[in-house]
Design a protein around this motif. Sequence first.
Motif, PDB file in Angstrom:
ATOM      1  N   LEU A 149       0.827  -1.204   0.000  1.00 51.35           N
ATOM      2  CA  LEU A 149       0.000   0.000   0.000  1.00 51.35           C
ATOM      3  C   LEU A 149       0.862   1.254   0.000  1.00 51.35           C
ATOM      4  O   LEU A 149       0.523   2.251  -0.654  1.00 51.35           O
ATOM      5  CB  LEU A 149      -0.927  -0.023   1.218  1.00 51.35           C
ATOM      6  CG  LEU A 149      -1.864   1.175   1.382  1.00 51.35           C
ATOM      7  CD1 LEU A 149      -2.837   1.263   0.202  1.00 51.35           C
ATOM      8  CD2 LEU A 149      -2.636   1.068   2.696  1.00 51.35           C
ATOM      9  N   ARG A 150       1.978   1.211   0.731  1.00 54.10           N
ATOM     10  CA  ARG A 150       2.881   2.372   0.760  1.00 54.10           C
ATOM     11  C   ARG A 150       3.472   2.621  -0.623  1.00 54.10           C
ATOM     12  O   ARG A 150       3.579   3.775  -1.072  1.00 54.10           O
ATOM     13  CB  ARG A 150       4.004   2.130   1.766  1.00 54.10           C
ATOM     14  CG  ARG A 150       4.921   3.321   1.985  1.00 54.10           C
ATOM     15  CD  ARG A 150       6.102   2.949   2.842  1.00 54.10           C
ATOM     16  NE  ARG A 150       6.979   1.988   2.193  1.00 54.10           N
ATOM     17  CZ  ARG A 150       7.870   2.317   1.244  1.00 54.10           C
ATOM     18  NH1 ARG A 150       7.990   3.575   0.851  1.00 54.10           N
ATOM     19  NH2 ARG A 150       8.624   1.386   0.708  1.00 54.10           N
ATOM     20  N   VAL A 151       3.851   1.536  -1.322  1.00 56.30           N
ATOM     21  CA  VAL A 151       4.446   1.669  -2.659  1.00 56.30           C
ATOM     22  C   VAL A 151       3.392   2.072  -3.686  1.00 56.30           C
ATOM     23  O   VAL A 151       3.645   2.867  -4.585  1.00 56.30           O
ATOM     24  CB  VAL A 151       5.120   0.335  -3.062  1.00 56.30           C
ATOM     25  CG1 VAL A 151       5.619   0.391  -4.504  1.00 56.30           C
ATOM     26  CG2 VAL A 151       6.269   0.020  -2.115  1.00 56.30           C
ATOM     27  N   ASN A 152       2.173   1.501  -3.525  1.00 53.11           N
ATOM     28  CA  ASN A 152       1.110   1.753  -4.500  1.00 53.11           C
ATOM     29  C   ASN A 152      -0.149   2.218  -3.765  1.00 53.11           C
ATOM     30  O   ASN A 152      -1.015   1.409  -3.418  1.00 53.11           O
ATOM     31  CB  ASN A 152       0.825   0.483  -5.306  1.00 53.11           C
ATOM     32  CG  ASN A 152      -0.217   0.703  -6.386  1.00 53.11           C
ATOM     33  OD1 ASN A 152      -0.604   1.839  -6.672  1.00 53.11           O
ATOM     34  ND2 ASN A 152      -0.685  -0.384  -6.992  1.00 53.11           N
ATOM     35  N   PRO A 153      -0.291   3.519  -3.511  1.00 52.24           N
ATOM     36  CA  PRO A 153      -1.450   4.036  -2.755  1.00 52.24           C
ATOM     37  C   PRO A 153      -2.793   3.746  -3.417  1.00 52.24           C
ATOM     38  O   PRO A 153      -3.830   3.802  -2.761  1.00 52.24           O
ATOM     39  CB  PRO A 153      -1.185   5.546  -2.696  1.00 52.24           C
ATOM     40  CG  PRO A 153       0.296   5.684  -2.895  1.00 52.24           C
ATOM     41  CD  PRO A 153       0.680   4.582  -3.836  1.00 52.24           C
ATOM     42  N   ALA A 154      -2.766   3.426  -4.737  1.00 49.81           N
ATOM     43  CA  ALA A 154      -4.032   3.147  -5.438  1.00 49.81           C
ATOM     44  C   ALA A 154      -4.731   1.908  -4.891  1.00 49.81           C
ATOM     45  O   ALA A 154      -5.933   1.717  -5.103  1.00 49.81           O
ATOM     46  CB  ALA A 154      -3.771   2.971  -6.930  1.00 49.81           C
ATOM     47  N   LEU A 155      -3.992   1.086  -4.154  1.00 50.15           N
ATOM     48  CA  LEU A 155      -4.602  -0.117  -3.571  1.00 50.15           C
ATOM     49  C   LEU A 155      -5.648   0.223  -2.510  1.00 50.15           C
ATOM     50  O   LEU A 155      -6.437  -0.644  -2.116  1.00 50.15           O
ATOM     51  CB  LEU A 155      -3.519  -1.010  -2.951  1.00 50.15           C
ATOM     52  CG  LEU A 155      -2.528  -1.679  -3.916  1.00 50.15           C
ATOM     53  CD1 LEU A 155      -1.460  -2.432  -3.127  1.00 50.15           C
ATOM     54  CD2 LEU A 155      -3.259  -2.623  -4.857  1.00 50.15           C
ATOM     55  N   ALA A 156      -5.660   1.458  -2.050  1.00 55.13           N
ATOM     56  CA  ALA A 156      -6.599   1.859  -1.001  1.00 55.13           C
ATOM     57  C   ALA A 156      -8.048   1.782  -1.463  1.00 55.13           C
ATOM     58  O   ALA A 156      -8.968   1.873  -0.652  1.00 55.13           O
ATOM     59  CB  ALA A 156      -6.282   3.281  -0.532  1.00 55.13           C
ATOM     60  N   ARG A 157      -8.292   1.590  -2.761  1.00 56.46           N
ATOM     61  CA  ARG A 157      -9.680   1.469  -3.234  1.00 56.46           C
ATOM     62  C   ARG A 157     -10.281   0.109  -2.900  1.00 56.46           C
ATOM     63  O   ARG A 157     -11.493  -0.082  -3.027  1.00 56.46           O
ATOM     64  CB  ARG A 157      -9.735   1.705  -4.745  1.00 56.46           C
ATOM     65  CG  ARG A 157      -9.027   0.664  -5.589  1.00 56.46           C
ATOM     66  CD  ARG A 157      -8.948   1.106  -7.034  1.00 56.46           C
ATOM     67  NE  ARG A 157      -8.221   0.152  -7.870  1.00 56.46           N
ATOM     68  CZ  ARG A 157      -8.805  -0.846  -8.529  1.00 56.46           C
ATOM     69  NH1 ARG A 157     -10.111  -1.024  -8.444  1.00 56.46           N
ATOM     70  NH2 ARG A 157      -8.088  -1.669  -9.267  1.00 56.46           N
ATOM     71  N   PHE A 158      -9.448  -0.840  -2.441  1.00 53.91           N
ATOM     72  CA  PHE A 158      -9.949  -2.158  -2.053  1.00 53.91           C
ATOM     73  C   PHE A 158     -10.241  -2.180  -0.559  1.00 53.91           C
ATOM     74  O   PHE A 158      -9.572  -1.492   0.230  1.00 53.91           O
ATOM     75  CB  PHE A 158      -8.933  -3.234  -2.408  1.00 53.91           C
ATOM     76  CG  PHE A 158      -8.635  -3.322  -3.885  1.00 53.91           C
ATOM     77  CD1 PHE A 158      -9.629  -3.678  -4.785  1.00 53.91           C
ATOM     78  CD2 PHE A 158      -7.370  -3.025  -4.367  1.00 53.91           C
ATOM     79  CE1 PHE A 158      -9.364  -3.743  -6.146  1.00 53.91           C
ATOM     80  CE2 PHE A 158      -7.089  -3.090  -5.723  1.00 53.91           C
ATOM     81  CZ  PHE A 158      -8.095  -3.442  -6.617  1.00 53.91           C
ATOM     82  N   PRO A 159     -11.228  -2.967  -0.133  1.00 48.77           N
ATOM     83  CA  PRO A 159     -11.696  -2.909   1.268  1.00 48.77           C
ATOM     84  C   PRO A 159     -10.611  -3.108   2.318  1.00 48.77           C
ATOM     85  O   PRO A 159     -10.480  -2.289   3.236  1.00 48.77           O
ATOM     86  CB  PRO A 159     -12.740  -4.032   1.328  1.00 48.77           C
ATOM     87  CG  PRO A 159     -13.225  -4.178  -0.075  1.00 48.77           C
ATOM     88  CD  PRO A 159     -12.050  -3.879  -0.944  1.00 48.77           C
ATOM     89  N   LEU A 160      -9.820  -4.181   2.224  1.00 53.07           N
ATOM     90  CA  LEU A 160      -8.836  -4.458   3.272  1.00 53.07           C
ATOM     91  C   LEU A 160      -7.716  -3.430   3.274  1.00 53.07           C
ATOM     92  O   LEU A 160      -7.260  -2.987   4.336  1.00 53.07           O
ATOM     93  CB  LEU A 160      -8.270  -5.867   3.101  1.00 53.07           C
ATOM     94  CG  LEU A 160      -9.245  -7.016   3.387  1.00 53.07           C
ATOM     95  CD1 LEU A 160      -8.558  -8.364   3.197  1.00 53.07           C
ATOM     96  CD2 LEU A 160      -9.779  -6.917   4.803  1.00 53.07           C
ATOM     97  N   PHE A 161      -7.272  -3.044   2.090  1.00 48.31           N
ATOM     98  CA  PHE A 161      -6.223  -2.018   2.014  1.00 48.31           C
ATOM     99  C   PHE A 161      -6.751  -0.677   2.518  1.00 48.31           C
ATOM    100  O   PHE A 161      -6.015   0.092   3.142  1.00 48.31           O
ATOM    101  CB  PHE A 161      -5.715  -1.890   0.578  1.00 48.31           C
ATOM    102  CG  PHE A 161      -4.896  -3.061   0.115  1.00 48.31           C
ATOM    103  CD1 PHE A 161      -3.561  -3.186   0.454  1.00 48.31           C
ATOM    104  CD2 PHE A 161      -5.474  -4.063  -0.641  1.00 48.31           C
ATOM    105  CE1 PHE A 161      -2.804  -4.267   0.033  1.00 48.31           C
ATOM    106  CE2 PHE A 161      -4.730  -5.148  -1.074  1.00 48.31           C
ATOM    107  CZ  PHE A 161      -3.391  -5.255  -0.737  1.00 48.31           C
TER     108      PHE A 161
END
Length: 731
Positions: free
Chosen positions: A111-123
């Motif tokens: 998540l730190r490397v790719n902030p776009a992952l924050a669109r998924f529930p667990l991230f």
Amino acid sequence: MEQRNEQIPTNQTTGTEFLTIEDFLDSVRRWKWIIISSTVLAFTVSYIYYYYQPNVYLSTVRLLYGKTTQEVSLFSGNFGSNQSRALGNELELIRSRQFGELVVTAMAESLRVNPALARFPLFSTIQGTGNPYSVLGTVLLNRNATSPRALDIINISFMSSDPEEAAIIANILANVYIVNDLTNNRTTQSIVKNFIKTQLDEKAQDLRKSENDIQTYMVQSGIVTVSSESQNVVSNIASLEARINESRLQIGIFEEEIRIAREQLKTLQPSSSVEFSGYSDSYIRILQQKIAETESRRDIQRATLDTAAPAAKAEMERLEREAKNLRELLEKRIEESIQSELPGSNTMELVRQNQNKIAVGTVSIVIENFKIEKLQTLLADYEKRFQAIPTKNVEYARLERARRSAEELYLILEKKYQEAIISELQINTNIKVIDLAIPDFVAVEPQRARMVSLLTVLGLLVGLGLSIGLKKMDNRIHKLDDLEKLNIQILGQVPVDEERLATGNLIKDISAIVQEMHRQISININYILNRKGRENGLFLLTTSTIPQEGKTFTGILMAGSLADLGYKVLLIDGDLRRPTVDKHLPIRKFPGLTELILNGDLSGVQKVESFHSATFDVIASGTIPVSPVPLISSEEFMSHINKFRAQYDYIIMDAPPSLSVGDVYIYAEHADGLIYVSGAELVNKRDFIRQYRTIANRFGPKVLGVVLNKVRKNHLSSQGNYYYYYSSNQK
């Protein structure tokens, strides 16, 4: 019909009764609404529940498990005796909480490397809380690892409400597993590399200090060199000291490898203390000595001869080959000895490898000590030459000796450190990726159609179970079979009259089938009592266990049936507490039996037309007395009964229920026969048996038998069903 024998009911229902198909179908018919309600409720609840359940998607990574047949991961902390057990340990590793913690840490890093992952529930949860362990429980619940039988394949899967997130986390799981496997495989080599690096850093400091010392001395003393002979002695001594220190360093490396191997053995075999004991093997001792001598000659030549000269170089290469061959023979011998010493032929590969490291290291330490001893002997000779150096040059020679010794040892360590790095990088993971996880947009849960179907079937089964349970708990009498099991004389059965009218005249209201069945009951009673040849009439009673079982109904219809058979019949309503005869026939209630007993009033005798234009007489109850017992126990009552015996063939009295009051016992003392009426599904067997047994024990042969009344059509015996068939064809 044969002359009856006195029969006392026995409770034969206390044993195990098996549910017949007929009983099962009957329970389904009787409690069909329970079954329907249970099924509909199960369907409705399951449909609503699973309709609102979110979709869950599954993604899987397929890995090839490439370890040897009996090797296991050190990270798992366990071992197996075969590939199946090894795979099992790896699966448990992936399912462990410790592994889950590594995964959520890796998710946070992704998540730190790719902030776009924050669109998924667990991230998104990790980003919102700032704590990766906030999703640890969810990760542990939704990750899984399996292995197909007889294949070296590990399937790592993850479930999520988002198919893309499921694929991403499944790949993270696989990556964490591979990285940890690689780390574990490099454990020993990494420790050795770090040990050498520590020694290298120390020697680098020693070398810098030696160089500073000699530079300072040269400036202060003005001496910058010594004679060539002294230079040669200093060079040889420095080389010998470097080789001695190299052997000591090698001993340190062997000791570190032995320590690591022993720690791993404790993990693999906590309860075992078995180690190699073949150090006294003569062949191993000979090889030890030859290796020590060969490597000592090699090290001495390195230290004292010009290794660039062709002859010296060739000799060095020969000694290297000889030492290498001898070491291979030694390791092979140790391996064979370990294989023969350790119990069992299926010794684990990893255990064997660690035992081998301990044995080889222990033997090599002996060799290195032997080499040190040889080199120190030669060094002592050169020390004597060093003492012969002129006094003015001794301090310079000492400093130069220290510098060269540190320099040579540093170069040796630098070479070994580079070799250790290369060796570590050459160690690869045992796991290979076959297929990475990709998003699968077909939901694996909830399986709505399947689960709704299963729960609906479960609801149906629950309903059936309840109906069967109610059937088993139902202790009422339903059909003739229930009476036959009690060893009771049966006079007949009467169905529920579905065609009965409501004109107030039971004789006219009743259906043909019910009339016919009562006619058959009357014939049976007439045969049992053998009415022919008797001068006086017969006094009969109808009673039951509880009210509403149909005793009055049976008494009236029997009177009509006997009248149609040509007998003179008198029906008396003997229930002076709750009389009902006048409610079912077109007669007056007053005057009746009470007035007859008290006043001798016979005006209460009334005529009623039977089924086929014959008539029978009826006496209603009359006035209800405060206490009927004195009346029915009086001599006047019996006097009138005896008079009626002379006038009628049958006197039928409708007596009260036996469980309610004791009037029936008074009547029965003077009666010729007692007809016990039982209403189907109205009285439980315990009450029926208790009352019937009491009367049968007291009055014996007077008890003619039981008429089962109000029987459901589907519960009728074959005779009753024949009557239905015959009656329907007459219409």
